[in-house]
Design a protein around this motif. Structure first.
Motif: not given
Lengths: 79, 79, 79, 79, 79, 79
Positions: A17-18, A72-77, A79, B8, B11, B13-14, D77, D79
């Motif tokens: 999670s974020p 965040a980029q590593a986790n593809n944000y 999304r 955050i 939880n 970023l969107l 990353y 991954r």
């Protein structure tokens, strides 16, 4: 020095999670300090210096933001 | 420490708009300060230090820009 | 505080030209200062501090560069 | 000067793990200092300056974060 | 203020070479200073302050690097 | 000023190795200083200022990291 100190807990940038990613960013920033100043007594002594100084608190926030950008980029944000 | 403080809000970023993403960036930056200095009384005492200091206000703006860069990318720039 | 102050004019990162994107970067940086120090009188008082200080002018330029990086990417560099 | 000092150990950004990538980031940051101040005696003399200064420790952490961002991206990353 | 000062010469981030991109980065950084301090007399007075100060020269180099990162990406690194 | 000073040696961001990319990052950072302070005598006089100051050495390392991030991406990380 960096050999004996863990630098990235879990040896992965991927989190579920974020919120967990943010916690990792904070830990990674702290471990950077630890690797440069491995003496826990000194680090403890420095704690009031930055914890009561607005300028240093802001600088720490900047480092957290930088670490978090990568995570965040590593986790593809997440999304 | 970071376990008990929300890092955050929501939880995620969107956000539904750039404006909401910017507000999130500001909140995340403030929560970084909070996690490093959890004592609200100390943080309140430090407030006039940075709010009346041009240099620190600029530093805070830099942190907000860094957080926002990540949030904007997470949201594919709300295109 | 961030609820009552507009953070991103037009609530969009998309602009019709690089020049307009740059102007937006500058506005967003200024609005970050405003959200942290909402009192216009104080901000006006701080103005000569940074406008006559080379170091702070450079710091402001750095923040503008950071904001612009995000805006430029949002606009696919106006290619 | 930069000709005689190794700047990137192994001449590669690719590492087998995040932990190894982090160690590389730290080494690259240290080698940047070395290339600017090649005299080991001076560097050793400066060590207590930054190792006992919270502000400089935070600045070092910021540099490590910046180097790591590049290394992490190079490694997709991990991954 | 930003209405009357040109912020991006040519109103484009696209340049024919890395060298031209770098020159644009420098110009954009200088125009950020100009938009914050529009008085040429003051800027001229501040010049010896930063031109003879190693710390500020380094800060300026950092801003140029940040602007250039955006311009280089806009130009797909002139590959 | 930027017209008469070479800003990017070889007018290209592409290098045959990470090590060469790192050397280019260092050169580009130094040329940013040169373009802001073209007088070699002044630059030479400033050298001991930053070479013996831990804080400035760290700042220089940060600039090198920023330049290198761009160069590494230009070279697709030499993968």
């Amino acid at each position: 020095m960096s050999d004996s100190i863990e630098l990235i807990p879990g040896n992965s940038l991927l989190t579920y999670s974020p919120e967990a990613g943010r916690a990792l960013a904070i830990k990674m920033a702290r471990l950077s300090i630890k690797v440069t100043q491995p003496d826990a007594t000194v680090r403890e002594k420095l704690r009031p210096d930055y914890a009561n100084d607005a300028d240093m608190l802001i600088s720490i926030a900047h480092v957290i933001a930088a670490e978090f950008a990568t995570i965040a980029q590593a986790n593809n944000y997440w999304r």
